[in-house]
Enzyme design. Structure first.
Site, PDB file in Angstrom:
ATOM      1  N   GLY A  40      21.683  -8.254  22.699  1.00 18.83           N
ATOM      2  CA  GLY A  40      22.187  -8.184  21.577  1.00 18.83           C
ATOM      3  C   GLY A  40      23.119  -9.228  21.338  1.00 18.83           C
ATOM      4  O   GLY A  40      23.703  -9.487  20.208  1.00 18.83           O
ATOM      5  N   CYS A 249       0.396   6.896   0.486  1.00 15.05           N
ATOM      6  CA  CYS A 249      -0.371   5.312   0.083  1.00 15.05           C
ATOM      7  C   CYS A 249      -1.612   5.605  -0.663  1.00 15.05           C
ATOM      8  O   CYS A 249      -2.464   6.461  -0.209  1.00 15.05           O
ATOM      9  CB  CYS A 249      -0.768   4.591   1.386  1.00 15.05           C
ATOM     10  SG  CYS A 249      -1.850   3.141   1.118  1.00 15.05           S
ATOM     11  N   CYS A 252      -4.842   4.423   1.851  1.00 20.69           N
ATOM     12  CA  CYS A 252      -5.166   5.115   3.041  1.00 20.69           C
ATOM     13  C   CYS A 252      -4.698   6.447   3.280  1.00 20.69           C
ATOM     14  O   CYS A 252      -4.927   6.972   4.052  1.00 20.69           O
ATOM     15  CB  CYS A 252      -4.784   4.175   4.282  1.00 20.69           C
ATOM     16  SG  CYS A 252      -2.881   4.240   4.730  1.00 20.69           S
ATOM     17  N   CYS A 274       0.635   1.096   1.513  1.00 25.28           N
ATOM     18  CA  CYS A 274       1.158   0.649   2.790  1.00 25.28           C
ATOM     19  C   CYS A 274       1.797  -1.022   2.601  1.00 25.28           C
ATOM     20  O   CYS A 274       1.280  -1.743   2.168  1.00 25.28           O
ATOM     21  CB  CYS A 274       0.431   0.787   3.968  1.00 25.28           C
ATOM     22  SG  CYS A 274      -0.011   2.387   4.179  1.00 25.28           S
ATOM     23  N   CYS A 280      -2.807  -0.218   7.299  1.00 23.78           N
ATOM     24  CA  CYS A 280      -3.740   0.438   6.104  1.00 23.78           C
ATOM     25  C   CYS A 280      -5.128   0.155   6.329  1.00 23.78           C
ATOM     26  O   CYS A 280      -5.815   0.896   6.237  1.00 23.78           O
ATOM     27  CB  CYS A 280      -2.951  -0.138   4.710  1.00 23.78           C
ATOM     28  SG  CYS A 280      -3.408   0.714   3.301  1.00 23.78           S
TER      29      CYS A 280
END
Lengths: 291, 199, 365
Positions: A40, A249, A252, A274, A280
């Site tokens: 980080g 979606c 899909c 998506c 997808c």
């Protein structure tokens, strides 16, 4: 436009492998190791001028160029999609200078370079996710001066962000931050997860894959090792939560993925699909009968 | 630099670009998974006491911007010539000037003096290559920390007890600290500063 | 059924072809040559070399041509090429005292040793469009001044230095290099000067101008501006002595500024320094003004204006960085925007539900 004089997608041995000279790669590799050792923390590095514009992924490109090899399979996405123009452009760049196999399938990739998304398909051990980062400093919008923010990180003094989030709660009744949502890494460094939607933040936490973040213009590299705690900041009475859609979606049928909103006619009709084209596409392929 | 003045400089990588890329990925993987043993497929053939893995890492990370410090047992012409010829790195006499240091397991008991970074720039710290005869066979210790899924049992034979005591104390200085790679002929194991060792 | 948009690859190839076509323009007009760009758009080439940090007239001319005359784009092209070049070492610092000046002026004295020499300058042109340039014609060469001497001239500043009334230049030391090391603040003056030399001329011009309008005034006088060729020398390690490897044109500005003095230092003039490749007076002067403004802290002056703010100036001067980041907003951001839409819609829904009177109350009325 095949046969165009502007073909930029075949390997060109005239450049150094992966474009960067070996000395530059060593410098970036040393920075990456320090970044992994201090999860980080933003490691300054001597970022080079790349042949793509600043703000268009030069940090991610330098990280990828420093790690990529001929054994790798590279996937590049922008907004979750492999075929957005900038993703295409970067993938062509590496095909041209690094002679590397490319793929659109998340599961097949060893390196995924991304802008603004984390793939929906869970990543596994051994994969490396390279993020393109515009502003690496999570405190930058609250404190523009590097000299100040560097001190705040040294002291782990992150009250200014807590106050900012609290003000959002006071004003809106919730934390109204939707992307580039700040996280705390391994309980020590506050980190910008890059401008991914907060929907993706939980995928960063204890991920088996290695995450490396490159900011070219700001000349910073940072990293999150596998299995490392990445906690989205929140309050006990206002816990972190992700975006939800009421629908699913249109292609899909997924109700689990991040959805893009399409405006499909002048009347403003909406459709949701998506954002992750590989996810997808593989779901659609699995349900379609073989023709 | 005049090649004629150097003795046997050993052989470096067959393919410097790709061998150093592979070595780097092995080191990166080791840093990402502390305590896990990694294999280096291609190692150079150094002269003197340098082992293959530490030589490979030096060729991958050392250069004119990353000076190298050698423990007395390594500070001999063959090692100096190998490093200078193949990497161009300066060999420094003072620990505080080192970006990379090469030591043996018996040197590991005393690691004071190497740069550990500062609170504002913890990255300005040395990376230590500690050569060990093997990476198994001694009583394992339990490591925890970033990169480790829960905990991992690690065995590093030959390293003195004081090393572990010092390391435990140094963990308090985080984010400052030293990052260590244990190296044998062709195997490596990383011990970055964030790892906590159970007592 | 909705079908996802695809074809980024073909779209890019098409865009590149269109760009190449537009670059060539009207095919009945002869194609512009690099020699023409170098010889006749000289100042464009100079700017590209300066901010591109690479002295090569032909490459800079190529960049100008490739960029269709967009100088910031040309600077970017040259920078991206420069970064791939091997580095053999650093030259010996150039000595502008060795310059055979083509132009040299001082605003601080009516006359100076060696004299004022206007040289080629826009300064006293009347800015009237010269329609005779609209057609090709033979242009006579400028007459050669029979009295002109090709002798180096002492710097005006050196004369004031001897009196002690002008600060001496800082002692030479190893300079930093922003193209190898990330910017670390506070920055060494050498790094600041490198940053300003590479910095966008328009940005520095505006900042320099702001100091004249009271935002960090430092009472500048042009001690000297000189322009002309200087030799470049390099000491190869195997030789151990300097050999001349090139000659480059530069413009140097030595700006002399008031300084009130302090308890320990009597009042003295201080300096701001500007240097650019080729002939670039506006750039060199702006750089000198900003250099001096950035010395505020060193000279114990209050530093409250933008031009005196080191982090602000050095972080925003580079037009390759700035142009890239501003223009990256053209890239798709629809994922983040979608995320914002979800949050803003939710917030609006809450506000609307609060604003609507509860149904029970209405029923009671």
């Amino acid at each position: 436009m095949s046969g165009s004089s502007n073909d930029q997608s075949t390997f060109d041995g005239g450049y150094n492998y992966a474009y960067l000279d070996e000395q530059t790669k060593r410098m970036i590799r040393r920075a990456i190791l320090k970044a992994v050792a201090i999860p980080g923390y933003q490691v300054p590095f001597g970022g080079r001028e790349m042949p793509l514009p600043y703000g268009w992924g030069t940090g991610g490109i330098q990280v990828t160029a420093a790690i990529v090899g001929r054994d790798d399979t590279l996937k590049v996405i922008d907004q979750g999609a492999d075929d957005t123009t900038n993703a295409v452009s970067i993938r062509r760049f590496f095909a041209r200078v690094a002679d590397v196999a490319t793929t659109t399938r998340t599961a097949d990739a060893t390196i995924v370079q991304t802008r603004h998304r984390v793939p929906e398909t869970s990543l596994r051990e051994g994969q490396i996710l390279v993020f393109q980062v515009p502003i690496p400093e999570p405190l930058r919008t609250l404190e523009p001066r590097e000299v100040e923010t560097r001190t705040l990180h040294a002291l782990a003094e992150y009250g200014v962000m807590q106050v900012s989030l609290y003000e959002s709660v006071a004003r809106h009744g919730r934390i109204a931050k939707s992307y580039n949502y700040p996280v705390l890494v391994d309980g020590r460094y506050m980190m910008s997860p890059s401008p991914i939607p907060k929907f993706d933040n939980p995928k960063l936490d204890r991920s088996p894959a290695l995450q490396i973040y490159g900011a070219g213009r700001e000349k910073r590299i940072y990293a999150v090792p596998p299995y490392t705690s990445v906690k989205s900041l929140d309050f006990d009475d206002h816990p972190f939560e992700i975006e939800r859609w009421t629908g699913c979606c249109a292609l899909c049928g997924s109700s689990e993925s991040f959805l893009d909103e399409m405006i499909v006619d002048d009347a403003g009709s909406r459709l949701f699909v998506c954002s992750d084209t590989d996810y997808c596409g593989s779901r659609t392929a699995a349900t379609e009968p073989a023709s | 630099m005049s090649v004629a003045l150097l003795g046997d400089v050993g052989t470096g990588f067959d393919d410097p670009t790709h061998d150093s890329q592979r070595t780097f990925r092995a080191v990166l993987n080791a840093f990402a998974h502390p305590g896990r043993i990694g294999d280096l497929e291609r190692t150079p053939n150094p002269a003197g006491p340098l082992c293959g893995a530490s030589a490979a890492i030096l060729l991958t990370l050392a250069d004119g911007d990353a000076p190298v410090w050698l423990a007395p047992s390594f500070d001999q012409p063959a090692v100096r010539d190998f490093i200078r010829f193949h990497t161009g790195a300066e060999i420094v006499a003072r620990r505080e000037d080192a970006a990379i240091a090469v030591l043996s397991e018996t040197d590991a008991g005393y690691l004071a003096g190497f740069p550990i970074g500062t609170d504002t720039y913890p990255d300005r710290s040395a990376t230590l290559l500690i050569q060990v005869p093997s990476l198994d066979g001694s009583a394992p210790r339990t490591w925890r920390g970033p990169g480790i899924d829960g905990r991992i049992e690690v065995s590093v034979p030959g390293v003195p007890e004081s090393f572990w005591d010092n390391r435990r104390a140094d963990r308090e200085s985080f984010p400052c600290g030293l990052d260590i790679v244990f190296a044998t002929a062709s195997r490596i194991l990383a011990f970055p500063r964030g790892v906590a060792v159970d007592s | 059924m909705y079908v996802a948009v695809k074809g980024g690859e073909a779209a890019i190839a098409g865009s590149l072809d269109l760009l190449a076509d537009k670059r060539r323009g009207d095919r009945t007009v002869p194609e512009i040559s690099l020699a023409q760009i170098d010889g006749q758009l000289t100042l464009a080439v100079d700017r590209v070399m300066t901010e591109g940090s690479c002295y090569d007239r032909e490459l800079a001319a190529l960049a100008v041509k490739q960029a269709r005359g967009d100088l910031v784009e040309a600077i970017f092209l040259l920078r991206a090429y420069r970064t791939t070049l091997p580095r053999f070492g650093a030259s010996v610092p150039i000595d502008t005292g060795q310059m055979i000046v083509e132009r040299r002026i001082s605003a601080t004295f009516k006359d100076v040793p060696g004299g004022q020499s206007l040289g080629p300058s826009f300064d006293y042109t009347h800015r009237l469009l010269d329609f005779s340039l609209a057609v090709e014609a033979d242009r006579p060469a400028a007459p050669v001044d029979p009295d002109a001497t090709a002798q180096p001239m002492a710097h005006v500043g050196a004369i004031l230095e001897r009196e002690g009334i002008l600060e001496a230049p800082p002692a030479a030391r190893e300079p930093g290099d922003l193209t190898r090391e990330p910017l670390d603040l506070p920055a060494d003056r050498s790094v600041r000067l490198q940053n300003l030399a590479r910095g966008d001329e328009g940005f520095l011009l505006a900042l320099g101008y702001s100091t004249q309008r009271g935002y960090g005034n430092n009472h500048p006088f042009v001690g000297e501006i000189r322009h002309g060729p200087v030799p470049v020398s390099f000491i190869p390690e195997e030789l151990g002595f300097a050999i001349e490897i090139a000659e480059i044109d530069v413009t140097e500005c030595d700006m002399v500024n008031q300084f009130a003095g302090s308890r320990d230092v009597p009042p003295q003039f201080t300096r701001g320094y500007g240097l650019a490749f080729g002939h670039a007076e506006r750039k060199a002067m702006s750089m000198a003004l900003v250099d001096r403004a950035l010395r505020a802290r060193e000279l114990a002056e209050s530093a409250t204006s933008p031009a005196q703010d080191e982090e602000f100036v050095l972080s925003h001067s580079d037009n390759v960085e700035a142009s890239g980041f501003v223009q990256h907003l053209k890239l798709p951001h629809y994922v983040d925007f979608q995320s914002e839409l979800v949050v803003v819609r939710a917030l609006r829904a809450e506000v609307e539900s609060r604003a609507a009177p509860p149904a029970l109350d209405r029923a009671a009325e």
